[in-house]
Design an enzyme around this catalytic site. Structure first.
Site, short mmCIF file in Angstrom:
data_model
loop_
_atom_site.label_atom_id
_atom_site.label_comp_id
_atom_site.label_asym_id
_atom_site.label_seq_id
_atom_site.Cartn_x
_atom_site.Cartn_y
_atom_site.Cartn_z
N ARG A 94 0.84 -1.20 0.00
CA ARG A 94 0.00 0.00 0.00
C ARG A 94 0.87 1.24 0.00
NH1 ARG A 94 -4.99 0.17 0.37
NH2 ARG A 94 -4.98 2.23 1.31
N HIS A 112 12.64 -3.31 -0.87
CA HIS A 112 12.16 -3.28 -2.25
C HIS A 112 13.01 -4.24 -3.09
CE1 HIS A 112 10.20 -1.66 -5.78
NE2 HIS A 112 11.39 -1.60 -6.36
C1 GAR Z 1 9.28 -8.97 -1.04
O1 GAR Z 1 9.97 -9.54 -2.12
C2 GAR Z 1 9.44 -7.47 -1.03
O2 GAR Z 1 10.68 -7.07 -1.55
C3 GAR Z 1 8.32 -7.05 -1.93
O3 GAR Z 1 7.26 -7.90 -1.61
C4 GAR Z 1 7.77 -9.16 -1.23
C5 GAR Z 1 7.08 -9.60 0.03
O4 GAR Z 1 7.42 -10.91 0.34
N1 GAR Z 1 7.97 -5.68 -1.73
C6 GAR Z 1 7.60 -4.86 -2.70
O5 GAR Z 1 7.50 -5.21 -3.86
C7 GAR Z 1 7.31 -3.45 -2.24
N2 GAR Z 1 7.10 -2.61 -3.37
P1 GAR Z 1 7.11 -11.53 1.77
O6 GAR Z 1 5.64 -11.22 2.09
O7 GAR Z 1 7.35 -13.00 1.59
O8 GAR Z 1 8.05 -10.90 2.76
#
Ligand code: GAR
Length: 218
Positions: A94, A112
């Protein structure tokens, strides 16, 4: 080791980064306590991970609020009720508003899945593949008012392989995410991070681990 800091983790999905933080706390290498986990999504597996470790796990549905600011005000109230000092965005999908950012100055971190400032926003791994990047990775940064623009704390690089899919690249990046996010939090807990303009200063400094990563290899 620094003093134990109180961390609140915001998630939307699987919570594998949350798990890596829990694991480092439990093995004693991270001086923090997760005082609450909040998901905007009821089905987030990360909520189950938190409950398994007896961490308060809350679902706060953004659709029940009039807008982003109202939702963030509710987040701030809850985080403050739990005494949170550092807010960790771990796959929290979000956009957050100044209501949250101003309540935790230089005390919100995000991870990120790209080497910022390349490929901000959604589908960073897809963006890297589409662009033909040969190196990507992940970035832990303090959150400011922009999207993925805040001061950078740690980055880790991985090669992008010719036959990579979004899934295979994401998996390679996640191995690094799970290493660097707990480290960034530990540096914060030790009081070693300060922000000067765009730069994060680490005191005492930590040397770089390698001189270069080259892909394709020489
Ligand atoms: C992670 O890879 C994080 O880098 C990414 O979401 C994933 C969550 O994984 N975040 C984004 O893309 C933010 N823009 P998780 O729920 O297994 O930690």
């Amino acid at each position: 080791m620094g003093r134990r800091i109180k961390v609140g983790v915001l998630i939307s999905g699987s919570g594998s980064n949350l798990q890596s933080i829990i694991d480092r706390i439990e093995d004693g290498s991270l001086s923090a306590d997760i005082v609450c986990v909040i998901s905007n999504n009821a089905g987030a597996f990360g909520l189950e991970r938190a409950r398994k470790h007896t961490i308060p796990a809350l679902h706060m549905d953004h659709r029940q609020f009039a807008g982003r600011s109202a939702y963030d005000a509710a987040l701030v109230e809850t985080l403050q009720q739990y005494g949170v000092e550092l807010v960790i965005l771990a796959g929290f999908m979000r956009i957050i508003t100044p209501v949250l950012i101003d309540a935790f100055p230089h005390a919100i971190m995000n991870i990120h899945p790209a080497i910022l400032p390349a490929f901000p926003g959604l589908h960073a791994q897809r963006q890297a593949l589409d662009h033909g990047a040969r190196i990507s990775g992940c970035t832990v940064h303090f959150v400011d008012a922009g999207t993925d623009t805040g001061p950078i704390i740690i980055q880790a690089a991985v090669p992008v392989l010719d036959d990579d899919t979004e899934e295979s690249l994401s998996a390679r990046i996640q191995v690094e995410e799970h290493r660097v996010y707990p480290r960034a939090i530990q540096l914060y807990a030790e009081g070693r991070l300060s922000v000067e303009g765009r730069r994060v200063i680490i005191t005492p400094p930590v040397p770089a681990s390698a001189t270069s990563l080259e892909n394709p290899a020489a």
